[in-house]
Scaffold this active site. Structure first.
Site, PDB file in Angstrom:
ATOM      1  N   ASN A   1       0.861  -1.179   0.000  1.00 10.95           N
ATOM      2  CA  ASN A   1       0.000   0.000   0.000  1.00 10.95           C
ATOM      3  C   ASN A   1       0.900   1.232   0.000  1.00 10.95           C
ATOM      4  OD1 ASN A   1      -1.832   2.011   0.483  1.00 10.95           O
ATOM      5  ND2 ASN A   1      -2.342   1.360   2.573  1.00 10.95           N
TER       6      ASN A   1
ATOM      7  N   LYS B   1       0.170   4.277  -0.340  1.00  9.69           N
ATOM      8  CA  LYS B   1      -0.470   5.478   0.227  1.00  9.69           C
ATOM      9  C   LYS B   1      -0.213   6.689  -0.695  1.00  9.69           C
ATOM     10  CE  LYS B   1      -0.155   3.273   4.662  1.00  9.69           C
ATOM     11  NZ  LYS B   1      -0.129   3.361   6.094  1.00  9.69           N
TER      12      LYS B   1
ATOM     13  N   HIS C   1      -9.533   1.130   4.723  1.00  7.22           N
ATOM     14  CA  HIS C   1      -8.262   1.317   5.426  1.00  7.22           C
ATOM     15  C   HIS C   1      -8.501   2.281   6.595  1.00  7.22           C
ATOM     16  CE1 HIS C   1      -4.194   2.562   6.348  1.00  7.22           C
ATOM     17  NE2 HIS C   1      -3.802   1.447   5.759  1.00  7.22           N
TER      18      HIS C   1
ATOM     19  N   GLU D   1      -6.894   4.694   7.661  1.00  8.05           N
ATOM     20  CA  GLU D   1      -6.672   6.111   7.352  1.00  8.05           C
ATOM     21  C   GLU D   1      -7.893   6.706   6.641  1.00  8.05           C
ATOM     22  OE1 GLU D   1      -2.867   5.602   5.419  1.00  8.05           O
ATOM     23  OE2 GLU D   1      -2.040   5.013   7.363  1.00  8.05           O
TER      24      GLU D   1
ATOM     25  N   GLU E   1      -5.504  -4.983  10.429  1.00  7.44           N
ATOM     26  CA  GLU E   1      -4.471  -3.961  10.622  1.00  7.44           C
ATOM     27  C   GLU E   1      -4.737  -3.217  11.925  1.00  7.44           C
ATOM     28  OE1 GLU E   1      -2.499  -2.755   6.680  1.00  7.44           O
ATOM     29  OE2 GLU E   1      -4.182  -1.428   7.007  1.00  7.44           O
TER      30      GLU E   1
ATOM     31  N   GLY F   1       2.446   2.254  10.667  1.00  5.37           N
ATOM     32  CA  GLY F   1       3.398   3.354  10.516  1.00  5.37           C
ATOM     33  C   GLY F   1       4.111   3.734  11.799  1.00  5.37           C
TER      34      GLY F   1
ATOM     35  N   SER G   1       3.304  -2.202  10.207  1.00  2.00           N
ATOM     36  CA  SER G   1       4.758  -2.271  10.385  1.00  2.00           C
ATOM     37  C   SER G   1       5.350  -3.638  10.045  1.00  2.00           C
ATOM     38  CB  SER G   1       5.147  -1.850  11.806  1.00  2.00           C
ATOM     39  OG  SER G   1       4.775  -0.500  12.029  1.00  2.00           O
TER      40      SER G   1
HETATM   41  P1  PGA Z   1       2.803   0.265   7.566  1.00  2.00           P
HETATM   42  O1  PGA Z   1       1.354   0.485   6.914  1.00  2.00           O
HETATM   43  O2  PGA Z   1       3.354  -1.015   7.016  1.00  2.00           O
HETATM   44  O3  PGA Z   1       3.589   1.478   7.174  1.00  2.00           O
HETATM   45  O4  PGA Z   1       2.587   0.165   9.048  1.00  2.00           O
HETATM   46  C1  PGA Z   1       0.474  -0.594   6.704  1.00  2.00           C
HETATM   47  C2  PGA Z   1      -0.826  -0.102   6.134  1.00  2.00           C
HETATM   48  O5  PGA Z   1      -1.285   0.979   6.526  1.00  2.00           O
HETATM   49  O6  PGA Z   1      -1.426  -0.763   5.269  1.00  2.00           O
END
Ligand code: PGA
Length: 249
Positions: free
Chosen positions: A9, A11, A94, A96, A166, A172, A212
């Site tokens: 992803n 983003k 997601h 976010e 997630e 992140g 992560s």
């Molecule tokens: P990350 O993000 O691996 O940077 O923690 C995962 C995601 O949001 O899909």
């Protein structure tokens, strides 16, 4: 059959130039066919990525899509639009999108319905925030996210649904759920699917972990029996790191 899946992803990252550079590097890795490898670039790069990857075994997915097929929704993108550039999979829900764009279970349900109707496969994200985990309500919370969205879909839609667990506190942040915490939640999600739709279906749905995932922890996480792969954010922006994660199976 449950498929192993590693999806990157990206983003809101990567210009067209950076997209082509990263994809050229990824193509070189020539991933084995045993794992589905997917990249999720920004909307403006979906067509470029599809064209670049159409003869490789790397797939392209969208990070989001609207529930309407067209209309006065400034700044949005529809299922028809992503399909028109060859893309047949989308992340939906997601964290976010839920947090920064106020996407509720009701909105996400409409998106899932539109996606399935339009033959778009869905990577549906669920996961709790830290306060919910600390108060030990994370199982109940994830259950309600499922019940209010993908569990409203008929059984026949589930050949187009991948679930991504997630935990928001791990996205992140460099904090990862331990392999045991991931397994426990994935097992729980699979049990819920089994109760609702039967064990055959539950055993055929891929449940991937995100939060992560890095080259140094992917192997342990993917080794858990109910973890079918990963949704990778930060580490998917670096071709070597992403390739190491894909090859962690
Ligand atoms: P990350 O993000 O691996 O940077 O923690 C995962 C995601 O949001 O899909």
């Amino acid at each position: 059959m449950r498929k192993k899946i590693v999806a990157g992803n990206w983003k809101m990252n990567n210009s067209s130039y950076e997209t082509i550079k990263l994809l050229n590097e990824l193509i070189e890795f020539n991933f084995s066919k045993g794992t589905r490898v997917i990249v999720c670039p920004a909307h403006t790069q979906l067509g470029i990525a599809y064209e670049k990857l159409k003869n490789s075994n790397i797939e392209v997915a969208s990070q989001n899509m609207h529930f309407e097929l067209n209309g006065a929704f400034t700044g949005e993108i529809s299922a028809k639009m992503i399909k028109s550039v060859g893309v047949l999979t989308s992340i939906i829900g997601h964290s976010e999108r839920r947090v920064f764009f106020n996407e509720t279970d009701q909105i996400l349900t409409k998106k899932v319905e539109t996606a399935i109707k339009e033959n778009i496969e869905v990577i549906f994200c669920v996961g709790e925030e830290l306060s919910i985990r600390k108060s030990k309500k994370h199982f109940r919370f994830v259950q309600s996210q499922l019940e209010n969205s993908v569990f409203l879909q008929p059984k026949k839609s589930w050949n187009k649904i991948i679930v991504a667990y997630e935990p928001v506190w791990a996205i992140g942040t460099g904090e990862t759920a331990s392999p045991e915490e991931a397994q426990e939640m994935h097992f729980f999600i699979r049990s819920l699917i089994s109760k609702k739709y039967g064990s055959d279906l539950a055993n055929s749905v891929s449940i991937i972990y995100g939060g992560s995932v890095k080259p140094n922890n992917a192997k342990e996480i993917f080794a858990k029996p109910d973890v079918d792969g990963g949704l990778v954010g930060g580490a998917s922006l670096n071709s070597e790191d992403f390739a190491k994660i894909v090859n962690a199976f």
